[in-house]
Design an enzyme around this catalytic site. Structure first.
Site, PDB file in Angstrom:
ATOM      1  N   ARG A   6       0.870  -1.175   0.000  1.00  0.00           N
ATOM      2  CA  ARG A   6       0.000   0.000   0.000  1.00  0.00           C
ATOM      3  C   ARG A   6       0.906   1.223   0.000  1.00  0.00           C
ATOM      4  O   ARG A   6       1.977   1.233   0.607  1.00  0.00           O
ATOM      5  CB  ARG A   6      -0.894   0.025   1.244  1.00  0.00           C
ATOM      6  N   HIS A   7       0.481   2.262  -0.670  1.00  0.00           N
ATOM      7  CA  HIS A   7       1.261   3.498  -0.728  1.00  0.00           C
ATOM      8  C   HIS A   7       1.507   4.071   0.666  1.00  0.00           C
ATOM      9  O   HIS A   7       0.768   3.789   1.619  1.00  0.00           O
ATOM     10  CB  HIS A   7       0.544   4.542  -1.596  1.00  0.00           C
TER      11      HIS A   7
ATOM     12  N   SER B 201      -0.370   9.765   2.438  1.00  0.00           N
ATOM     13  CA  SER B 201      -0.568  10.844   1.467  1.00  0.00           C
ATOM     14  C   SER B 201      -1.138  12.074   2.156  1.00  0.00           C
ATOM     15  O   SER B 201      -1.592  12.015   3.303  1.00  0.00           O
ATOM     16  CB  SER B 201      -1.533  10.380   0.369  1.00  0.00           C
ATOM     17  N   ALA B 202      -1.148  13.164   1.421  1.00  0.00           N
ATOM     18  CA  ALA B 202      -1.705  14.414   1.948  1.00  0.00           C
ATOM     19  C   ALA B 202      -3.162  14.242   2.351  1.00  0.00           C
ATOM     20  O   ALA B 202      -3.594  14.736   3.391  1.00  0.00           O
ATOM     21  CB  ALA B 202      -1.550  15.524   0.909  1.00  0.00           C
TER      22      ALA B 202
ATOM     23  N   GLN C 251      -9.905   9.417  -0.876  1.00  0.00           N
ATOM     24  CA  GLN C 251      -9.038   9.577  -2.042  1.00  0.00           C
ATOM     25  C   GLN C 251      -9.591   8.920  -3.291  1.00  0.00           C
ATOM     26  O   GLN C 251      -9.688   9.557  -4.327  1.00  0.00           O
ATOM     27  CB  GLN C 251      -7.644   9.004  -1.727  1.00  0.00           C
ATOM     28  N   GLY C 252      -9.899   7.634  -3.204  1.00  0.00           N
ATOM     29  CA  GLY C 252     -10.353   6.923  -4.388  1.00  0.00           C
ATOM     30  C   GLY C 252      -9.380   7.116  -5.529  1.00  0.00           C
ATOM     31  O   GLY C 252      -8.168   6.973  -5.360  1.00  0.00           O
TER      32      GLY C 252
ATOM     33  N   ARG D 134       2.621   5.803  -7.170  1.00  0.00           N
ATOM     34  CA  ARG D 134       3.813   5.927  -8.017  1.00  0.00           C
ATOM     35  C   ARG D 134       4.995   6.473  -7.221  1.00  0.00           C
ATOM     36  O   ARG D 134       6.124   6.004  -7.378  1.00  0.00           O
ATOM     37  CB  ARG D 134       3.496   6.811  -9.239  1.00  0.00           C
TER      38      ARG D 134
ATOM     39  N   GLU E  66      -6.925   2.401  -6.842  1.00  0.00           N
ATOM     40  CA  GLU E  66      -7.909   2.296  -5.765  1.00  0.00           C
ATOM     41  C   GLU E  66      -9.307   2.223  -6.361  1.00  0.00           C
ATOM     42  O   GLU E  66      -9.515   2.555  -7.539  1.00  0.00           O
ATOM     43  CB  GLU E  66      -7.786   3.512  -4.837  1.00  0.00           C
TER      44      GLU E  66
ATOM     45  N   GLY F 246      -5.217   0.607  -0.313  1.00  0.00           N
ATOM     46  CA  GLY F 246      -5.870  -0.193   0.711  1.00  0.00           C
ATOM     47  C   GLY F 246      -6.971  -1.094   0.182  1.00  0.00           C
ATOM     48  O   GLY F 246      -7.044  -2.274   0.525  1.00  0.00           O
TER      49      GLY F 246
END
Length: 189
Positions: free
Chosen positions: A8-9, A12-13, A21-22, A62, A84, A152
């Site tokens: 998973r990334h 994030s902000a 986010q989607g 990325r 996602e 996620g």
């Protein structure tokens, strides 16, 4: 059998801001903490005989993949199928925002309990499940170990024993930022 390391990334902000986010192009990339998380994950993966890295094309995934790629000395190949879940009208809203009789978080929880439901303009959990399992079957045709940097939702549906296509609720288990979930996957045919 392919070994797939689902990552998973990093944070994030919009993770930090408590926003959905989607697939939103406005969700942004990684925070400083997210970059550190990605570097820690890269340190774990550098010990593995990874032959390729694939990543969702969304910026937060990325950026995580780029950190891992530098540590492993491999290029990153983008794959939009690793994105996602598309959450339509929910994207960009805060989880605590009011929506109908509840909150945005309540609506997201409902999507996991009723996996055939689609948010307005988005895709259902059953749709996500189908997309991710088709993608994982494609990667199972590779030999060796691969890193797949995603989100996620894809990690949840990749690891569930429930089948949302049969209207089975899918547990919405926690998937930590920059966590690694390793699957052994055989070719389907």
């Amino acid at each position: 059998m392919a070994v797939l390391h689902l990552v998973r990334h990093g944070e994030s902000a919009w993770n930090l801001a408590g926003r959905v986010q989607g697939q939103s192009a406005e969700a942004g990339s990684l925070t400083a903490r997210g970059l550190r998380q990605a570097a820690e994950t890269a340190e774990l993966l550098v010990r593995r005989p990874v032959s390729a890295i694939f990543s969702s094309d969304l910026p937060r995934a990325r950026a995580t993949a780029d950190v891992i790629a530098r540590a492993l000395g491999l290029p990153v190949r983008e794959d939009p199928a690793l994105r996602e879940q598309h959450l339509g009208h929910l994207e960009g809203r805060r989880f605590t925002d009011r929506l109908g009789d509840g909150t945005v978080q309540d609506e997201i929880d409902r999507l996991w309990r009723e996996p055939w439901r689609r948010p307005e303009g988005g895709e259902s959990i059953a749709d996500l499940y189908e997309r991710i399992h088709t993608t994982l079957d494609r990667y199972a045709a590779h030999d060796g170990e691969l890193v797949l940097v995603a989100h996620g939702g894809p990690v949840r549906v990749a690891t569930t024993s429930a089948d949302p296509r049969l209207r089975e609720p899918v547990p919405r288990v926690a998937v930590g930022n920059a966590s690694v979930t390793t699957l052994g996957r055989s070719r389907c045919c």
